[in-house]
Design an enzyme around this catalytic site. Structure first.
Site, mmCIF file in Angstrom:
data_model
loop_
_atom_site.group_PDB
_atom_site.id
_atom_site.type_symbol
_atom_site.label_atom_id
_atom_site.label_comp_id
_atom_site.label_asym_id
_atom_site.label_seq_id
_atom_site.Cartn_x
_atom_site.Cartn_y
_atom_site.Cartn_z
ATOM 1 N N THR A 185 0.865 -1.176 0.000
ATOM 2 C CA THR A 185 0.000 0.000 0.000
ATOM 3 C C THR A 185 0.904 1.229 0.000
ATOM 4 O OG1 THR A 185 -0.024 0.182 2.387
ATOM 5 C CG2 THR A 185 -1.731 -1.188 1.404
ATOM 6 N N GLU A 330 -5.600 -3.972 -0.832
ATOM 7 C CA GLU A 330 -5.985 -5.126 -0.001
ATOM 8 C C GLU A 330 -7.120 -5.949 -0.608
ATOM 9 O OE1 GLU A 330 -5.283 -2.114 1.071
ATOM 10 O OE2 GLU A 330 -4.515 -2.091 3.119
ATOM 11 N N LYS A 439 -15.530 14.255 13.516
ATOM 12 C CA LYS A 439 -16.538 13.747 14.456
ATOM 13 C C LYS A 439 -16.993 14.880 15.351
ATOM 14 C CE LYS A 439 -14.964 9.138 13.854
ATOM 15 N NZ LYS A 439 -14.289 7.938 14.281
ATOM 16 N N TRP A 444 -20.942 12.446 12.223
ATOM 17 C CA TRP A 444 -19.799 12.464 11.319
ATOM 18 C C TRP A 444 -20.013 13.465 10.183
ATOM 19 C CZ3 TRP A 444 -18.215 6.589 10.460
ATOM 20 C CH2 TRP A 444 -17.860 6.042 11.709
HETATM 21 P P1 ADP Z 1 -3.586 3.680 -0.461
HETATM 22 O O1 ADP Z 1 -4.652 3.110 0.431
HETATM 23 O O2 ADP Z 1 -2.234 3.351 -0.001
HETATM 24 O O3 ADP Z 1 -3.796 5.121 -0.823
HETATM 25 P P2 ADP Z 1 -4.779 2.286 -2.712
HETATM 26 O O4 ADP Z 1 -4.385 2.473 -4.103
HETATM 27 O O5 ADP Z 1 -5.012 0.907 -2.240
HETATM 28 O O6 ADP Z 1 -3.636 2.930 -1.862
HETATM 29 O O7 ADP Z 1 -5.998 3.244 -2.463
HETATM 30 C C1 ADP Z 1 -7.224 2.782 -2.015
HETATM 31 C C2 ADP Z 1 -8.072 3.935 -1.575
HETATM 32 O O8 ADP Z 1 -8.355 4.822 -2.654
HETATM 33 C C3 ADP Z 1 -9.424 3.505 -1.092
HETATM 34 O O9 ADP Z 1 -9.383 3.044 0.235
HETATM 35 C C4 ADP Z 1 -10.246 4.770 -1.264
HETATM 36 O O10 ADP Z 1 -10.068 5.645 -0.161
HETATM 37 C C5 ADP Z 1 -9.640 5.397 -2.482
HETATM 38 N N1 ADP Z 1 -10.478 5.117 -3.662
HETATM 39 C C6 ADP Z 1 -10.307 4.138 -4.584
HETATM 40 N N2 ADP Z 1 -11.259 4.194 -5.537
HETATM 41 C C7 ADP Z 1 -12.073 5.219 -5.215
HETATM 42 C C8 ADP Z 1 -13.262 5.789 -5.798
HETATM 43 N N3 ADP Z 1 -13.785 5.318 -6.930
HETATM 44 N N4 ADP Z 1 -13.829 6.826 -5.160
HETATM 45 C C9 ADP Z 1 -13.307 7.324 -4.017
HETATM 46 N N5 ADP Z 1 -12.202 6.846 -3.427
HETATM 47 C C10 ADP Z 1 -11.582 5.804 -4.009
#
Ligand code: ADP
Length: 542
Positions: A185, A330, A439, A444
């Site tokens: 990640t 993940e 919060k 929220w």
């Molecule tokens: P990191 O968590 O390290 O930034 P990732 O590439 O796994 O790397 O990113 C996943 C995160 O990206 C998700 O948990 C979410 O917050 C965001 N995300 C992915 N796709 C979308 C989407 N279509 N709309 C909004 N947020 C998104």
């Protein structure tokens, strides 16, 4: 009583074997890192992936060893993935956009023994090489003619390296639960975490992504994965396409609007996938040049929320269906995709666009729930936010070398760190990251919704919202703005007036500051941890 069906392990090589038998001549076209276009097919890719596997074994690679790739999307990277997994080893995709210290940290944490890298990254890796003690040899993904002078230990040109074996090799037989790949990640929240995909999870995930209401790929498709293979398992496309015999169009190192456009037109691409920024750049290119993309039928857009304006332009002006998707490393990575269920098929125009701004519904194999902080399930009413939790066969249950750390709740669900609503038809909408949500008095407030509303104010270039400590409400929103050059910033009162009909009254920010720049992560997301640190002592003036 057990079923009497065959035991046919879901191994990655079975996907490439199938492509080579059923679709041997289907093209894989790449913009090579050296420059020219390169054309090959699944039969040839398989033959060369077998050589990669055989050559790795000759270099002493054992099942379970990690082999890193630092590479763009090309045919060689594809061969490397299948070759590494086919030797029973584990492909470890390294994201070159990370900061150098993060790359070093990740490489050492994964303990990769060989690194395969593109020409582009030779200078970067040379600067790090003495901090990478686990790497025994560097394979440069090129041929002898393009091999640079390099100080990298045991460096060899990929073409020379695989030419040393004949490809007479049988894929390594491993358990389907064995590790096939690792992707870290990006470390938006703390140290990067290694997600370990298995052969089984990769194969199942690709089958799920190929469903009609997901990517819906078939043998007639020409698939262009703009999303790099080093980002979140390449959104599974390196498996999805060969599984159904779709052709592949690999963009190499050039991901700007003009280059992406050239590939779509030249290679008659029908399906593609990338983050919103890429689609924005392509749109700008087409608007500026008056060009079109008539072969393109559908695009998957995810990684961050896809603005309705982009969806509208692609669908209405260019006739391309937008598949808004959400996922994360993940989750292998796809968690939801937008498709039109019969329950919502009566919607049209702006109503449909509003629904499409949601991230869609989870496919089979992704169980989903939203809960409050105590783990109590929240209603699916499209309004109540909750922590988004998921469960399924292609979802992480542990991180690499953090095996003692429990990351699932009592029912076996993984907390995604996102906050979302679910509506009565099962459509999910991300409203925030759980660490970023404000919060206030036990309720929220979505920082993302506030940011999206605030960027609509004339002259605002970028907006971020973080929480301020508040004695009465616990937390209250602070709005941080970057203005376009030469534009006067709004006062707090002006901004509150502007936002008043866009968000609930109790969401309105309690203070506003203007900065020259908002910090970003290596992957371009707002670095909220840094902002929170910068403004931790900030209190409203009055
Ligand atoms: P990191 O968590 O390290 O930034 P990732 O590439 O796994 O790397 O990113 C996943 C995160 O990206 C998700 O948990 C979410 O917050 C965001 N995300 C992915 N796709 C979308 C989407 N279509 N709309 C909004 N947020 C998104």
């Amino acid at each position: 009583m057990l079923g009497l069906m065959q035991d046919w392990p879901l191994l990655m090589h079975t996907v490439l074997d199938h492509a080579a038998i059923q679709h041997p001549k289907r093209e894989v076209v790449s913009r090579s890192v050296e420059g020219p276009f390169h054309r090959t097919d699944y039969a040839t890719i398989r033959a060369r992936a077998l050589r990669v596997a055989q050559r790795l074994v000759r270099d002493g690679i054992k099942p379970g060893d990690r082999v890193a790739t630092l590479a763009w999307n090309t045919w060689r990277h594809l061969e490397a993935w299948y070759g590494i997994a086919g030797a029973g080893a584990v492909y470890h995709t390294v994201n070159p956009r990370l900061f150098q210290d993060q790359i070093t940290w990740i490489m050492n944490h994964a303990g990769s023994r060989i690194m395969m890298l593109d020409l582009t990254f030779v200078p970067l890796v040379q600067a790090l090489a003495d901090k990478l003690p686990t790497v025994e040899r560097f394979v440069i993904l090129t041929d002898a003619a393009h091999m640079p002078q390099t100080t990298l230990p045991n460096a060899v040109a990929y073409e020379d390296w695989i030419a040393e074996v004949d490809g007479d090799f049988a894929w390594m037989k491993v358990d389907e639960q064995s590790a096939a790949g690792i992707c870290y990640t990006s470390g938006t929240t703390g140290d990067p975490k290694g997600v370990v995909y298995s052969h089984r999870s990769n194969v199942i995930h690709a089958m799920v992504c190929n469903q009609v209401d997901a990517f819906g790929l078939g043998a007639a498709d020409r698939v262009m994965p703009v999303v790099p293979m080093f980002h979140a398992n390449g959104w599974s496309l390196a498996l999805c396409a060969p599984m159904v015999g779709a052709g592949l169009v690999m963009p190499g190192a050039k991901l700007d609007g003009a280059s992406v456009h050239e590939l779509v037109e030249r290679e008659r691409v029908t399906f593609s996938a990338a983050v919103p920024t890429v689609w924005m750049m392509l749109l700008q290119h087409m608007e500026a040049t008056g060009s079109r993309i008539d072969s393109l039928q559908r695009v998957a857009i995810g990684g961050s929320a896809c603005p309705a304006a982009i969806t509208k332009m692609y669908q209405e002006k260019y006739g391309v269906r937008v598949i808004h998707a959400w996922g994360m490393t993940e989750l292998s990575p796809v968690g939801t995709l937008f498709s039109v269920k019969p329950e919502v098929s009566h919607l049209s125009g702006d109503d449909m666009l509003r629904l499409q701004a949601k991230q869609g519904t989870p496919p089979y194999t992704v169980e989903m729930k939203i809960t409050d902080d105590e783990g109590k399930e929240q209603p699916w009413d499209g309004e109540t936010f909750g922590r988004l939790k998921v469960k399924g066969p292609a979802i992480a249950r542990r991180y690499f070398r953090r095996e003692e750390e429990e990351i699932l709740d009592e029912q076996g669900f993984f907390d995604t760190g996102d906050v979302a609503t679910m509506d009565e038809n099962g459509y999910m909408e991300i409203t925030d990251r759980s660490k970023d949500v404000i919060k206030s008095g036990g309720e929220w407030i979505s920082s993302i919704a506030l940011e999206n509303a605030a960027v609509g104010y004339p002259g605002v270039a970028e907006a971020a919202v973080v929480s301020m400590k508040d004695p009465k409400w616990d937390e209250r929103p602070l709005l941080i703005l970057v203005m376009k050059p030469g534009v006067l910033s709004p006062t707090l009162a002006q901004m509150r007036d502007f936002l008043a009909d866009k968000v609930a009254k109790w969401w309105l920010p309690d203070d506003l500051v203007v900065v020259d720049e908002i910090p970003h992560t290596a992957t371009g997301k707002i670095l909220k941890t840094k902002l929170r640190e910068m403004f931790k002592d900030h209190r409203p003036a009055a």
